[in-house]
Design a protein around this motif. Structure first.
Motif, mmCIF file in Angstrom:
data_model
loop_
_atom_site.group_PDB
_atom_site.id
_atom_site.type_symbol
_atom_site.label_atom_id
_atom_site.label_comp_id
_atom_site.label_asym_id
_atom_site.label_seq_id
_atom_site.Cartn_x
_atom_site.Cartn_y
_atom_site.Cartn_z
ATOM 1 N N THR A 1 14.947 -46.616 18.019
ATOM 2 C CA THR A 1 16.235 -46.385 18.677
ATOM 3 C C THR A 1 16.118 -46.657 20.171
ATOM 4 O O THR A 1 17.007 -47.271 20.772
ATOM 5 C CB THR A 1 16.687 -44.926 18.422
ATOM 6 N N ARG B 1 7.878 -39.094 18.959
ATOM 7 C CA ARG B 1 8.812 -37.983 19.148
ATOM 8 C C ARG B 1 8.043 -36.663 19.140
ATOM 9 O O ARG B 1 8.264 -35.776 19.959
ATOM 10 C CB ARG B 1 9.879 -37.994 18.052
ATOM 11 N N ASP C 1 21.753 -48.675 13.798
ATOM 12 C CA ASP C 1 20.518 -47.910 13.679
ATOM 13 C C ASP C 1 20.371 -47.330 12.271
ATOM 14 O O ASP C 1 21.340 -46.824 11.703
ATOM 15 C CB ASP C 1 20.590 -46.748 14.698
ATOM 16 N N ASP C 2 19.165 -47.393 11.746
ATOM 17 C CA ASP C 2 18.847 -46.789 10.445
ATOM 18 C C ASP C 2 19.704 -47.310 9.302
ATOM 19 O O ASP C 2 20.328 -46.535 8.570
ATOM 20 C CB ASP C 2 18.958 -45.253 10.529
HETATM 21 MG MG MG Z 1 15.969 -43.720 15.471
#
Ligand code: MG
Ligand code: ADP
Length: 487
Positions: free
Chosen positions: A196, A351, A252-253
């Motif tokens: 992202t 993350r 996205d995704d």
């Molecule tokens: Mg993402």
């Protein structure tokens, strides 16, 4: 404060009733936070109150939704009295107790967009309606940027490049400079690896270079939800106009479109309209197009027709560089050995790496501790034991599989197709995918330089067999227990 009186008189009649609307609860929460915020450092405030909400109030109990147990403990320990005072003040209730409710990962409450409570400089911001409105409304000079739905914090500048994301980075940079160069650009990789971030960096750079360009970032879920709503409300023309008249489309995704037939149909037309006029399309996913089950062939072949770039977990050195850059952003200096320790500890994704850094910084700040390696080890000691994370994950997994099935490492990754070896090999590939989130090409490479389709079939085979074989389930459980050191 004159304003408090005004707020009370205008709202309190309705607040006294036992039922409160979400808007009223939000306003009380926002007001309470406005009072607490100046008492804490910005980093601490953001960490503790991230994703919190006031869920309900009755005469003596307030229910507050929190993101995790760690935040719950912090709020209980450090802000309980202040929270009680403020909640009583703004609701005029006699609250004596706060119940914290941890929002589950899949809790729809958690997914729902909350008003941005962190924007409140202080309670006085709410003073005039016009002023308060500004926190929620669009500044016209920013219109292009905001309509794009991009988060300006994702840039190329703060994206750290290493061997495992170099290709994706280079491709993204290229399309940011020359939109349409690789079309579509399809970026795939496990969760939290920066897909992202990279995709939005392209959007942000294009808008910065050419503000008149129309860029739209949409999660696949947004796209499909908006599509469904448009059909329901008879607004399909608006929907088409919105998505087919843009210069850059970031989706996205995309894996979440699988199985949603009418959304796929609409996406196909949107894709074609943009593609035929050479408008840049970027797609991200956790899988390659052919791996997405339930994705129409005509879409998967289009996705594969441009540039496909994969992203993997950055190596330990890159992880350290990421930590360093995040610290620099926050103007904080940590010793190299601390950065190295954290980078080596977290082998899942970026993350998580950021999450652990935030936690460390926060604990150091609250405890007024020196950022020494000893203190950081102490802070992360239970993290290690209650999180199933091991150093050298891949090597350990290989070792454990060999140990469990009583075979040699060279045979495990070798070419021999004896039944006794094929099964452990498939189990290993499955676990590399599910436990370490590795991509199929990298699994194939690691297991004796095999093709990614072999890795895919192995994982698929185990997944299918698991559905009916209790023996296999048991084996997987035991291998995992060995790996995580529970045995
Ligand atoms: Mg993402
Ligand atoms: P994904 O979309 O692949 O799940 P994200 O793009 O949301 O992952 O990244 C997760 C977090 O990690 C974000 O905060 C992002 O800024 C950060 N991140 C990921 N990769 C990098 C990198 N190479 N350099 C700096 N930050 C990164």
């Amino acid at each position: 404060m004159v304003y408090i009186g005004a707020l009370k008189s205008s709202f309190l009649h309705s607040l006294f009733s036992s039922f409160m609307t979400e808007e009223q609860l939000n306003l009380i929460w926002k007001s309470a936070l406005g009072e607490i915020k100046p008492k804490l450092s910005q980093a601490v405030f953001k960490t503790w109150f991230y994703n919190t909400s006031l869920i309900s109030l009755n005469n003596d109990i307030a229910e507050i939704g929190v993101d995790n147990k760690f935040n719950q403990r912090s709020l209980e320990k450090f802000t309980q009295d202040d929270l009680l005072l403020s909640l009583n003040k703004y609701s005029n209730f006699k609250i004596t107790k706060i119940n914290y409710i941890i929002k589950e990962k899949n809790d729809p409450e958690k997914k729902k967009e909350k008003p941005d409570l962190f924007n409140t400089e202080s309670f006085s911001e709410l003073k005039s309606n016009s002023k308060a409105d500004k926190t929620f409304k669009t500044d016209s000079s920013q219109e292009g940027k905001e309509a794009s739905n991009l988060n300006p914090k994702y840039t190329f500048k703060n994206f750290i490049v290493g061997n495992k994301n170099r290709l994706a980075y280079a491709a993204a940079k290229k399309v940011a400079e020359e939109p349409g160069y690789y079309n579509p650009l399809y970026i795939y990789g496990g969760v939290g690896l920066g897909k992202t971030h990279l995709m939005q960096a392209v959007g942000n750079e294009i808008i910065n270079n050419e503000p008149q360009k129309r860029v739209i970032y949409a999660s696949c879920e947004n796209f499909t939800n908006e599509f469904t709503m448009s059909i329901r409300n008879g607004k399909m023309e608006n929907f088409k106009r919105k998505y087919r008249n843009i210069d850059v489309f970031l989706v996205d995704d995309i894996q979440f479109i699988a199985g949603k037939d009418s959304s796929q149909e609409e996406f196909f037309h949107t894709f074609n309209a943009l593609y035929q006029t050479n408008k840049q399309i970027i797609i991200t996913s956790d899988k390659t197009p052919s791996e997405i089950k339930g994705l129409e062939e005509r879409l998967s072949s289009r996705f594969a027709s441009g540039m496909i770039a994969d992203m993997q977990l950055p190596d330990s050195e890159t992880r350290q560089a990421i930590l360093l850059s995040k610290c620099e952003e926050k103007n904080i200096k940590l010793p190299n050995e601390v950065l190295e320790f954290i980078a080596d500890l977290i082998e899942t994704n970026v993350r998580e790496l950021e999450g652990v850094l935030t936690r460390v910084l926060f604990e150091l700040e609250v405890g007024k501790q020196e950022p020494s390696i000893e203190n950081v080890k102490q802070i992360l000691k239970d993290f290690k034991s209650n999180r199933p994370i091991r150093r050298n994950g891949m090597e350990n997994l290989k070792k454990v599989v060999c140990e469990y099935y009583g075979i040699e490492l060279k045979d495990l990754v070798g070419k021999c197709r004896q039944k006794e070896l094929v099964k452990p090999r498939q189990v290993l590939m499955y676990l590399l995918k599910t436990e370490l989130g590795m991509t199929f090409p990298s699994i194939g490479r690691e297991i004796g330089g095999r093709d990614h389709t072999t890795a895919m079939h192995s994982v698929d085979k185990i997944e299918k067999e698991m559905k009916y074989s209790d023996d296999l389930l048991q084996e997987l459980r035991q291998v995992k227990a060995l790996y995580y050191g529970n045995k």
